[in-house]
Scaffold this motif. Structure first.
Motif, PDB file in Angstrom:
ATOM      1  N   ARG A  75       0.834  -1.208   0.000  1.00  0.00           N
ATOM      2  CA  ARG A  75       0.000   0.000   0.000  1.00  0.00           C
ATOM      3  C   ARG A  75       0.864   1.252   0.000  1.00  0.00           C
ATOM      4  N   GLU A  79       0.903   4.252  -2.801  1.00  0.00           N
ATOM      5  CA  GLU A  79       0.665   5.659  -2.476  1.00  0.00           C
ATOM      6  C   GLU A  79       1.866   6.519  -2.847  1.00  0.00           C
ATOM      7  N   ALA A 112      -3.988  -5.796  -1.132  1.00  0.00           N
ATOM      8  CA  ALA A 112      -3.361  -4.743  -0.335  1.00  0.00           C
ATOM      9  C   ALA A 112      -3.904  -3.370  -0.692  1.00  0.00           C
ATOM     10  N   ASP A 113      -4.205  -3.161  -1.971  1.00  0.00           N
ATOM     11  CA  ASP A 113      -4.718  -1.864  -2.415  1.00  0.00           C
ATOM     12  C   ASP A 113      -5.710  -2.078  -3.555  1.00  0.00           C
TER      13      ASP A 113
END
Length: 403
Positions: A75, A79, A112-113
Motif C-alpha cells: 500500500r 501511495e 493490499a490496495d
C-alpha cells in the motif's frame, strides 16, 4: 479458430523496467522496518533510500515474494508512486512494475490496495506526470491476467465520459500527449483490455470512430511495443464476426492496414497490381516488412479471423491478399509464422467449407476431434522447435572457408 485473447503474456510486448542490482533477500521483520520510511510523512532522504531498497528487492523473485507478504508495504508503495517527491515516486512506480510482472503476486497487490488500478490509470493518463510510462507498464503487466484486467475494465467503465477508454485511446494515438513519457506501454495495455467484451464493444462502435484511429499505428516505427499492442488489439476485435462486414467495408477498410506491414518491395505484374488496394500498389524498392515475427504472426491471425465467413473470405480474396501472402511465404524466415501464412493461403485458395459451416468461428468441434487437433498442434509445434534447433546448430557449426 480459438478464443479471443491476445495479451502480452508472451513476454514480447511487456518487459519489466530494469532495476538495481539484486540484494540478498531480507527477513520479513527487516522488510517490515521499511514501512515507516515509505510513508509520505517520512523525511525525503530516508524515503528515497527506502524506495530504492524496495525497488532493488523487486529485482529477484525472493525479494518480490518477500515484499508481497507485507500488505502495508505494498500500500505504501502504491501511495508513494503517485506522490510529488520525484525520486521516491519513480522508484516506487518501478517497483510496482516489477511486482506486477509476476502474475502470482497480483492477488496480493489487489488485496493490499484495491484502488491500485485506478491509481495507476490516473497517473498513466496524466499528461504532466513524469512517471506515466511506469504506471502504464505496471497496468500492462497487471492486465495480463483476467481478474486484474476485469478490475481495470470496471474502473474504466465507471469513469466519466471522455475519461475512460476514450482517454486511453486518445493518449495512445496522440503524439506528444505526455512530453516526458512516451507511453508505449499503452499499446499492450489496450491489447490486454480488448480481451474484455466491453472494451471490444467500445472499440467497434461504428459511431465512435475509434478503431479507425488505431489503424495507422500498425506502421508506427518508433516502438514495437506500441505497434504490437495495436495489432493485438485489432486481432482481438476481429473475433467479433458480426462486425467483419463493417471492418472490411469502406467505413473502416481494415485489410490494407493489416497487409501493408506484411508487404515487401515485390514488383507485381500490371494485372496483379490492379487487384491490390491502392495503398499496396507500386510500393518503393526499399519497402521493409514488419521486423517483429510475433507482430507478423498476429497480423496473419487477424486476417485469418476475417475469413471466418464466406463474405469475409470473398472480400479478402477480392483485395488481392493472396498476392501479398504468397510473397511473404517465400520470404518468411520464421517457421511458425510461415506455417500461419500457409494456413491462411490454404483458406483463400481452397474449396469453400461444406454447408452448415458458413461461419468458422461458430462451428462446434466434437470433443474427440478437438483432442486430435490439439495433438496435431503439439506435434507441429515440436517439429517447429526441432527445426529451429537444427538451424541454430547448423549456424554454430559453420566455419569460414580457407583462403
Amino acid at each position: 479458430m480459438g478464443e479471443c485473447g491476445v495479451s502480452s503474456r508472451s513476454g514480447t510486448l511487456v518487459e519489466p523496467v530494469a532495476t538495481l542490482a539484486e540484494p540478498e533477500a531480507t527477513p520479513d521483520g527487516e522488510a517490515a522496518e521499511l514501512l515507516p520510511f515509505l510513508t509520505r510523512s517520512a523525511r525525503a532522504d530516508t524515503q528515497a533510500a527506502a524506495a530504492q531498497h524496495a525497488l532493488a528487492l523487486t529485482g529477484s523473485e525472493p525479494g518480490r515474494v518477500l515484499l508481497a507478504r507485507q500488505a502495508g508495504l505494498l500500500r505504501a508503495l502504491a501511495e508513494l508512486a503517485e506522490a510529488a517527491a520525484p525520486v521516491p515516486a519513480r522508484d516506487a512506480a518501478r517497483a510496482l512494475v516489477n511486482l506486477a510482472a509476476d502474475p502470482s503476486l497480483h492477488e496480493q497487490l489487489l488485496a493490499a490496495d484495491p484502488e491500485l488500478p485506478a491509481r495507476l490509470l490516473g497517473r498513466a493518463l496524466d499528461p504532466q506526470w513524469p512517471w506515466a510510462d511506469e504506471a502504464a507498464a505496471a497496468l500492462a503487466n497487471l492486465s495480463r491476467e483476467p481478474t486484474p484486467c476485469a478490475a481495470l475494465m470496471g474502473t474504466l467503465a465507471a469513469a466519466a465520459p471522455g475519461s475512460g477508454l476514450e482517454r486511453l485511446v486518445c493518449a495512445l494515438c496522440t503524439s506528444g500527449y505526455n512530453a516526458r513519457a512516451p507511453l508505449h506501454y499503452l499499446g499492450p495495455l489496450l491489447s490486454n483490455l480488448s480481451q474484455q467484451p466491453a472494451a471490444r464493444a467500445f472499440l467497434l462502435d461504428p459511431d465512435g470512430c475509434v478503431i479507425q484511429r488505431l489503424l495507422p499505428l500498425t506502421q508506427y516505427s518508433d516502438s514495437s511495443l506500441r505497434r504490437g499492442g495495436v495489432v493485438g488489439t485489432l486481432r482481438n476485435c476481429c473475433f467479433e464476426h458480426r462486425h467483419h462486414e463493417w471492418l472490411l467495408g469502406p467505413g473502416v477498410d481494415i485489410l490494407p492496414f493489416l497487409l501493408l506491414p506484411l508487404a515487401g518491395p515485390e514488383d507485381f505484374s500490371e494485372e496483379e497490381m490492379e487487384r491490390l488496394p491502392v495503398d499496396l500498389q507500386y510500393l518503393p524498392p526499399d519497402k521493409q516488412r514488419e521486423p517483429d515475427a510475433d507482430i507478423r504472426k498476429m497480423l496473419i491471425e487477424a486476417i485469418m479471423l476475417l475469413t471466418a465467413t464466406a463474405p469475409g473470405r470473398q472480400q479478402v480474396r477480392n483485395q488481392g491478399a493472396y498476392l501479398i501472402l504468397r510473397e511473404l511465404h517465400t520470404w518468411e524466415p520464421e517457421p511458425d509464422v510461415q506455417l500461419a501464412c500457409e494456413k491462411l493461403i490454404q483458406v483463400l485458395i481452397g474449396d469453400e467449407p461444406e454447408c452448415g459451416m458458413g461461419n468458422l468461428l461458430e462451428v462446434q468441434v466434437p470433443e474427440d476431434v478437438e483432442q486430435q487437433l490439439q495433438q496435431l498442434d503439439r506435434q507441429e509445434q515440436e517439429q517447429l522447435e526441432q527445426q529451429q534447433q537444427g538451424l541454430a546448430g547448423e549456424s554454430r557449426g559453420k566455419r569460414p572457408a580457407a583462403t
